[in-house]
Design an enzyme around this catalytic site. Structure first.
Site, PDB file in Angstrom:
ATOM      1  CG  HIS A 160     -75.907  18.331 -41.026  1.00 40.81           C
ATOM      2  ND1 HIS A 160     -75.927  19.775 -41.433  1.00 40.81           N
ATOM      3  CD2 HIS A 160     -76.946  17.634 -41.716  1.00 40.81           C
ATOM      4  CE1 HIS A 160     -76.766  19.687 -42.273  1.00 40.81           C
ATOM      5  NE2 HIS A 160     -77.570  18.646 -42.420  1.00 40.81           N
ATOM      6  CB  SER A 281     -47.357   8.802 -28.415  1.00 42.49           C
ATOM      7  OG  SER A 281     -46.728   9.918 -27.610  1.00 42.49           O
ATOM      8  CE  LYS A 287     -52.777   9.346 -29.399  1.00 46.70           C
ATOM      9  NZ  LYS A 287     -52.199  10.714 -29.646  1.00 46.70           N
ATOM     10  CD  GLU A 294     -53.013  12.290 -37.799  1.00 45.28           C
ATOM     11  OE1 GLU A 294     -52.934  13.323 -37.137  1.00 45.28           O
ATOM     12  OE2 GLU A 294     -52.413  11.312 -37.386  1.00 45.28           O
TER      13      GLU A 294
END
Ligand code: ARG
Length: 461
Positions: A160, A281, A287, A294
Site C-alpha cells: 500500500h 525546468s 528542478k 515519466e
C-alpha cells in the site's frame, strides 16, 4: 496519378477511382516499411512457381533477378514510394513490370494480396521480435548487476506504499527480473504461433495451381504452413498476441518507472538519476526532472491503445479478408517500436541511476518495520498469533506516541506489555536479523537471493 497502380486491378472498371477514395484507402505510407518482407516473399513464391513448372523456370529467374534489383533500388533510394501508389504489393509489382516487361505480372500467379500481406506481417514480426527479446535480456542483466552491487543492502519493503517489512534491495530488484523473465517466455510462445506461413492460401479459398506451400514456407524460414486457407488470410491473432505481450512488458516497465520517479524525490531520496537522463525546468532553476521514467510510464497508453485498436478492428469481422484489416499496421508498428525503445531506455536509465542504499538502510533502522517479528516472537512462546498481533499493536502505538523506533524501547517497558518478552527479543528487532531469518523459499533471505542471481545469470548465458 491514381490510375497508375489501379491499372493492376482495373480491368472491370470503366472509371478511375476518385482521388479522395484513393487517398483514403492508400496504405503505402505505412506498409511501405514491409518492402523487404514483400520482396523476400515474392522471390520465394516466384522460385516455387518456376521449380514446380507453374511458370517457365527462365521467367521465374527473370522475376527473381528483377526483384533483387528493386530491393537494391529501394535500399539506395533510387526507387521511392509515393502517395500515388495504393500499397507496397502493387508498387513493387508495378516496378517489376516496368523493369522486366509483362512477364513481371506472372509473379502474382496463384497469389493474392490477402495472403501476401499476412505473410509480410508475419515475416516482419519474425525479424523484429528477437530485438524485444534482446532488450528484455539486456534489462535483466542490468537489474542483476545492480542487485549484485547491492546484494546485502536493506530497504523498507512496502505494501500500500506504506512501510511494511525490511527486505533486501537486491530482492526487490529481482522481482522485476521475474516479470521480465516471464515476458521473454510469453514472447517466445507468441513467436511460435507467428512462425506459420499463410502463403499459398491465395485470396482465401486456395488455388487450382499445384503450389508447393511447404517449399515456400521452408525457404522463408517458417516452421510450418497454416492449415486452413480461410484462416490463413483472416487471422490477425498473431498481431493481437504480439501487442498483448508488448502491453504486459510496458505495464511492467511502468511499475519500475514509477518507483524510480518516487525514489528520486527528496521525500524518498533513495535514488538519483544522472544529468544525462534528466531534464531541467524552463522556469524553476532548481528542478531536475525524471522525464525518461515519466515518458516510459506515459507510453504505456499508446501501447494499450494499440491493443484495444486491434481488438476492436477485428471484432465481429466476417470471414475471410476485409479491408478493415489494413488498419492493423499502424498499431502493430507503433506498439513494437515503442516497446523496443522503452526497454532500451529503461536499461539505460537504470545504468544512469545511483541507488542510495545508506539512506534506505537508515530508514529501515529508525522505524517500526520489525513489528511482525515481535508478533512472531510471542507466537513462538505459545501465544496465539491473533493475541500476539494485538500485544504488538499496543507496543507500536506506544512507539508512535513516544516518537521511538522499536529497538530503542527499554526492555522494562516492553515487559509491561507481555511478561513473555525477554532481552533476546532485541536480536529479532534488528532488521538484518529479520531478513536473515526468512526461511520460506523465494523469500528475501540473502542466501536465497544470491542463489537466484546465480541461477538467472546461468539462465541468460
Ligand atoms: N493493403 C492491404 C492490407 O494491408 C493488402 C490486402 C488488400 N487486399 C485486397 N483485396 N484489397 O490489408
Amino acid at each position: 496519378m491514381a490510375e497508375a497502380t489501379n491499372a493492376l486491378w482495373a480491368g472491370r472498371f470503366s472509371e478511375a477511382i476518385a482521388d479522395l477514395a484513393h487517398r483514403f484507402s492508400s496504405s503505402i505510407a505505412l506498409d511501405g516499411k514491409l518492402w523487404r518482407e514483400d520482396i523476400r516473399g515474392s522471390i520465394a513464391h516466384a522460385r516455387m512457381l518456376g521449380r514446380t513448372g507453374i511458370i517457365d523456370v527462365h521467367e521465374s529467374d527473370q522475376i527473381i533477378a528483377g526483384l533483387e534489383v528493386i530491393a537494391k533500388e529501394i535500399e539506395s533510394g533510387v526507387f521511392q514510394f509515393d502517395a500515388s501508389m495504393e500499397d507496397v504489393h502493387l508498387a513493387i509489382e508495378q516496378r517489376l513490370t516496368e523493369q522486366i516487361g509483362s512477364v513481371g505480372g506472372k509473379v502474382h500467379t496463384g497469389r493474392s494480396r490477402n495472403d501476401q500481406i499476412a505473410l509480410d506481417e508475419r515475416l516482419y514480426l519474425k525479424r523484429v521480435l528477437p530485438n524485444l527479446n534482446a532488450g528484455l535480456s539486456a534489462l535483466i542483466q542490468q537489474l542483476l548487476q545492480i542487485a549484485e552491487q547491492h546484494i546485502d543492502s536493506l530497504m523498507p519493503g512496502y505494501t500500500h506504499l506504506q512501510r511494511a517489512q525490511p527486505v533486501l534491495l537486491s530482492h526487490h530488484l529481482l522481482a522485476y527480473v521475474e516479470m521480465f523473465g516471464r515476458d521473454i517466455e510469453r514472447l517466445s510462445d507468441c513467436i511460435r504461433r507467428i512462425d506459420r506461413s499463410p502463403l499459398g492460401a491465395a485470396a482465401f479459398a486456395g488455388t487450382s495451381y499445384p503450389l508447393d506451400r511447404e517449399r515456400t514456407a521452408t525457404e522463408l524460414g517458417f516452421s510450418s504452413v497454416l492449415r486452413n486457407s480461410i484462416d490463413a488470410v483472416s487471422d490477425r491473432d498473431y498481431l493481437i498476441e504480439t501487442v498483448s505481450v508488448c502491453s504486459i512488458i510496458m505495464m511492467h516497465l511502468s511499475r519500475m518507472a514509477d518507483e524510480l520517479v518516487i525514489w528520486s524525490t527528496k521525500e524518498f531520496g533513495y535514488a538519483t538519476m544522472s544529468d544525462s537522463v534528466t531534464t531541467g525546468s524552463s522556469i524553476m532553476p532548481q528542478k531536475k526532472n525524471p522525464d525518461m521514467a515519466e515518458l516510459t510510464r506515459g507510453k504505456v497508453g499508446r501501447v494499450y491503445g494499440a491493443l484495444v485498436n486491434l481488438l476492436t478492428t477485428m471484432k465481429a469481422l466476417p470471414l475471410a479478408y476485409n479491408r478493415d484489416m489494413q488498419e492493423d499496421k499502424q498499431p502493430m508498428f507503433d506498439a513494437v517500436e515503442t516497446t523496443g525503445d522503452s526497454l532500451e531506455m529503461m536499461a539505460f536509465l537504470l545504468r544512469e541511476t545511483t541507488f542510495h542504499s545508506e539512506k534506505m538502510s537508515a530508514e529501515v533502522q529508525n522505524d517500526l518495520l520489525t513489528a511482525t517479528e515481535i508478533a512472531d516472537y510471542l507466537t513462538r512462546k505459545g501465544i496465539p498469533f491473533r493475541e500476539a498481533h494485538g500485544i504488538t499493536g499496543n507496543i507500536v502505538a506506544y512507539a508512535i506516541e513516544n516518537h521511538m523506533a522499536l529497538p530503542t524501547i527499554p526492555l522494562g517497558v516492553l515487559q509491561g506489555f507481555s511478561t513473555h518478552i525477554e532481552s533476546d527479543l532485541f536480536e529479532y528487532l534488528d532488521p538484518r536479523r529479520s531478513v536473515d531469518e526468512k526461511r520460506s523459499a523465494g523469500s528475501t533471505n540473502p542466501v536465497m537471493v544470491r542463489a537466484e542471481i546465480v541461477r538467472w545469470k546461468q539462465q541468460l548465458s
